[in-house]
Design a protein around this motif. Structure first.
Motif, short mmCIF file in Angstrom:
data_model
loop_
_atom_site.label_atom_id
_atom_site.label_comp_id
_atom_site.label_asym_id
_atom_site.label_seq_id
_atom_site.Cartn_x
_atom_site.Cartn_y
_atom_site.Cartn_z
N LEU A 1 0.82 -1.20 0.00
CA LEU A 1 0.00 0.00 0.00
C LEU A 1 0.86 1.26 0.00
N GLY A 2 1.95 1.23 0.78
CA GLY A 2 2.85 2.37 0.78
C GLY A 2 3.49 2.60 -0.58
N CYS A 3 3.94 1.51 -1.22
CA CYS A 3 4.53 1.63 -2.57
C CYS A 3 3.49 2.10 -3.58
N PHE A 4 2.27 1.58 -3.47
CA PHE A 4 1.22 2.00 -4.39
C PHE A 4 0.90 3.48 -4.20
N ALA A 5 0.87 3.94 -2.93
CA ALA A 5 0.59 5.34 -2.66
C ALA A 5 1.68 6.24 -3.26
N VAL A 6 2.94 5.82 -3.13
CA VAL A 6 4.03 6.62 -3.71
C VAL A 6 3.93 6.62 -5.23
N GLY A 7 3.68 5.46 -5.84
CA GLY A 7 3.51 5.41 -7.29
C GLY A 7 2.32 6.23 -7.74
N PHE A 8 1.28 6.25 -6.94
CA PHE A 8 0.09 7.06 -7.23
C PHE A 8 0.48 8.53 -7.35
N GLU A 9 1.24 9.04 -6.37
CA GLU A 9 1.65 10.45 -6.44
C GLU A 9 2.64 10.68 -7.57
N GLN A 10 3.56 9.75 -7.80
CA GLN A 10 4.53 9.93 -8.87
C GLN A 10 3.86 9.99 -10.24
N PHE A 11 2.75 9.28 -10.39
CA PHE A 11 2.04 9.31 -11.66
C PHE A 11 1.19 10.57 -11.80
N LEU A 12 0.47 10.94 -10.73
CA LEU A 12 -0.48 12.04 -10.83
C LEU A 12 0.16 13.41 -10.72
N ALA A 13 1.22 13.54 -9.92
CA ALA A 13 1.82 14.86 -9.70
C ALA A 13 2.27 15.53 -11.01
N PRO A 14 2.98 14.82 -11.93
CA PRO A 14 3.33 15.48 -13.19
C PRO A 14 2.11 15.86 -14.02
N LEU A 15 1.04 15.03 -13.98
CA LEU A 15 -0.17 15.36 -14.73
C LEU A 15 -0.84 16.60 -14.17
N VAL A 16 -0.91 16.68 -12.84
CA VAL A 16 -1.52 17.86 -12.21
C VAL A 16 -0.68 19.10 -12.50
N LEU A 17 0.65 18.96 -12.44
CA LEU A 17 1.52 20.09 -12.73
C LEU A 17 1.37 20.52 -14.19
N LYS A 18 1.25 19.54 -15.09
CA LYS A 18 1.05 19.87 -16.50
C LYS A 18 -0.26 20.62 -16.70
N ALA A 19 -1.33 20.16 -16.02
CA ALA A 19 -2.61 20.85 -16.11
C ALA A 19 -2.52 22.26 -15.55
N SER A 20 -1.74 22.43 -14.47
CA SER A 20 -1.58 23.75 -13.86
C SER A 20 -0.84 24.70 -14.79
N ILE A 21 0.03 24.16 -15.64
CA ILE A 21 0.80 24.99 -16.56
C ILE A 21 0.02 25.29 -17.82
N THR A 22 -0.66 24.27 -18.38
CA THR A 22 -1.29 24.42 -19.69
C THR A 22 -2.73 24.88 -19.62
N ASP A 23 -3.44 24.61 -18.52
CA ASP A 23 -4.85 24.97 -18.43
C ASP A 23 -4.97 26.32 -17.74
N PRO A 24 -5.46 27.36 -18.44
CA PRO A 24 -5.56 28.69 -17.81
C PRO A 24 -6.41 28.69 -16.54
N ALA A 25 -7.43 27.82 -16.49
CA ALA A 25 -8.32 27.80 -15.33
C ALA A 25 -7.65 27.25 -14.09
N ARG A 26 -6.52 26.54 -14.25
CA ARG A 26 -5.88 25.89 -13.10
C ARG A 26 -4.53 26.49 -12.77
N ARG A 27 -4.19 27.59 -13.41
CA ARG A 27 -2.91 28.21 -13.10
C ARG A 27 -2.96 28.91 -11.76
N GLY A 28 -1.84 29.00 -11.11
CA GLY A 28 -1.75 29.72 -9.85
C GLY A 28 -2.27 28.90 -8.70
#
Length: 601
Positions: A101-128
């Protein structure tokens, strides 16, 4: 350089993401998370753990109903060894489950964090701030996945199995467990409603308090200079109290419900022992079954009690998951674009209209102009005319509500964002510098940056000597957003960043607002040199010094293009009452050419 190193690390994610996004349509975000098979093993281990827990009631039945009556020490030793071995395996499986569960949780964040950061950069509604809150929600989900609450959720479906075993021992035991489970379920529903009610009241207040805190910290110097320290603290405390009030109220209610749930569970265990004793006296069951039923009832109701206390966390995690799904949807569905040839820099703005959601009127209306490669366009007009908005649209930071913007004949939507960014340099009106050293501020996150490239960009911006005069030269720490630099220094370094690399289109918003006459002359020199290298420049300014380097001037008023042409044609009209020019839509196959005034004034 540290930024380059960070960029190299994140660049490893990009190819994998680009390859996967085409296969993600129609699949849930959860199924797209790598390492999800580990979660399946968590479920398998949970099944084994719950089955092995039945060894305790089995041991009780055998000891009280066979060993004590037969007096066989050998049987007692054998049963004890078997039970200890089974409990040892159960402990091993539980350790493995928690690690997975701990490894899955870390992999979960490693997968989602770049996607969320990409959305924060490319999507005007999610910047800032929106993107920052999304990243906090990702960490909240990771913590929830790694907690014991998830194990409790996985164990909950085994409740019917234990109730069925109790019914096999005696219907009274099964009935007691079933009634207890239903009561705890009702308490869990009540706890969930209290938690959701608290979240609805507290979330908005918490966001307002956090925004106020961020603003106070970010502008601490201004707050101190204006004598607003006590007022700022008072404002934050008031907002924070509004956010905490429903939390405190809900915590009290949830704690009360959890205490009632604990009392019910203990009371049912007492009832099971009492009922078992009565059944033993009536010769309906043996003593071993009474002890076994007590153990099973405790194991059956314990997950339900834990859910009552942790449902607030689960509701918060579910809300976070809903936000994350919305934030990453665009990033997951983003298809890789074909890389286009290196542009020459010909710019074509055709009938561009832009309207903000909350604005009463469009910021831009039907703006059109063309300029060939290696030309300089200066945009002028009164405050609020839409100059900076037009520059943001050309930089592909926002999308036009109507119309198109083309670079070398290709719409900006058809360019791969990262590829387009390598050819476009942008200097906003409020110079935004990344923290770190001067060299890192110029190179940004370009993983291919070299020291020679950084020095070349600074030299092109005529900032090299200024940088060498700093305490540590190019290694001088500039502070957050360049706070350790003066306004003019930030502007010169921002210009060097815009010139960094092989830029074909450079966009400058008020690049001389903080420059003295010598700085303006250096800026004009940098513009002429960039034009000589074949770069197109679009510059917003209020100061006439840059008119001397302009090939074309675009005059905006109230979001409308009033005039476009050479300085000799446009500047006299800015002093007179010029009417908006007509902007016919150019032919689709028309090549970029030197612009002329479109219509008579």
């Amino acid at each position: 350089m540290s930024y380059a190193s960070a960029s190299r690390a994140t660049s490893e994610f990009r190819p994998k993401t680009a390859a996967e996004t085409g296969r993600l349509s129609g699949r849930t975000l959860f199924l797209a998370i790598p390492g999800r098979r580990a979660f399946l093993w968590v479920v398998v281990f949970s099944i084994v753990i719950n089955l092995l827990l039945l060894i305790l009631p089995f041991y009780s039945i055998q000891v009280f109903d066979r060993v004590i009556t037969s007096g066989s020490v050998e049987t007692l030793i054998a049963l004890t060894i078997l039970t200890v071995v089974a409990l040892g395996f159960s402990t091993c499986f539980e350790v493995l489950r928690n690690r997975l569960l701990g490894c899955f949780a870390v992999g979960f964040e490693q997968f989602l964090a770049p996607l969320v950061l990409k959305a924060s950069i490319t999507d005007p509604a999610r910047r800032g701030e929106a993107g920052t809150h999304d990243m906090v929600r990702v960490r909240e989900l990771r913590n929830t996945l790694a907690s014991a609450t998830v194990c409790t959720l996985i164990d909950a479906p085994f409740l019917p199995v234990f109730i069925a075993v109790l019914y096999l021992i005696h219907p009274w035991y099964g009935t007691i467990a079933l009634v207890g489970a239903l009561l705890l379920l009702l308490l869990a529903i009540a706890s969930g409603r209290v938690a959701r009610s608290e979240a609805a009241q507290a979330t908005g207040a918490a966001i307002r308090a956090q925004r106020t805190l961020d603003g106070i910290v970010r502008h601490a110097n201004l707050v101190r200079a204006m004598g607003w320290t006590h007022g700022a603290i008072r404002e934050f405390v008031q907002l924070n109290d509004h956010a905490l009030a429903p939390v405190v109220k809900a915590n009290g209610r949830v704690a009360l419900i959890a205490s009632v749930a604990r009392m019910i569970r203990i009371g049912l265990q007492v009832a099971a022992v009492g009922a078992g004793a009565w059944l033993v006296l009536q010769n309906e069951v043996l003593v071993g079954s009474m002890m076994a039923s007590s153990i099973i009832i405790s194991r059956t109701l314990a997950p339900m009690e834990h859910l009552v206390a942790s449902l607030r966390m689960l509701n918060s995690a579910r809300d976070a998951w809903d936000h994350i799904r919305g934030a990453t949807a665009a990033a997951l569905m983003d298809q890789r674009r074909t890389l286009l040839p290196t542009p020459l820099g010909a710019l074509d703005v055709s009938s561009v209209t832009f309207r903000n959601q909350n604005a009463k009127r469009p910021a831009l209306t039907g703006v059109s102009f063309r300029c060939p490669a290696a030309s300089v366009v200066v945009i002028i007009g009164p405050t609020g005319a839409g100059k900076s908005t037009l520059l943001r649209l050309i930089a592909a930071l926002d999308k036009p509500s109507m119309g198109t913007i083309r670079l070398d004949g290709a719409s900006l939507d058809n360019w791969d964002p990262d590829q387009l960014g390598r050819f476009v340099g942008y200097l906003p009106q409020d110079v935004e510098l990344l923290g770190g050293t001067v060299a890192e501020a110029i190179a940004g996150f370009d993983e291919r940056a070299t020291d020679e490239d950084v020095v070349a960009a600074a030299s092109q911006a005529n900032a090299h000597d200024m940088i060498l005069a700093l305490p540590s030269g190019y290694e001088t720490e500039i502070g957050r957003d360049g706070s350790k630099l003066s306004g003019g220094q930030r502007q010169r370094i921002g210009l060097a960043r815009a010139l960094f690399g092989k830029r074909k289109l450079i966009l400058l918003d008020e690049p001389n607002s903080n420059l003295d006459p010598d700085g303006e002359e250096a800026l004009c020199t940098a513009i002429r040199q960039a034009k000589a290298r074949g770069t197109t420049l679009v510059i917003v300014t209020h100061r006439p010094r840059l008119f001397t380097v302009a090939d074309f001037i675009l005059f905006l008023r109230d979001g409308v293009a009033v005039a476009f042409g050479s300085p000799a044609e446009v500047l006299p009209q800015t002093m007179a009452g010029a009417t908006p020019m007509r902007s016919p839509r150019p032919p689709a196959n028309d090549k970029a050419r030197p612009a002329t005034i479109e219509g008579r004034l």
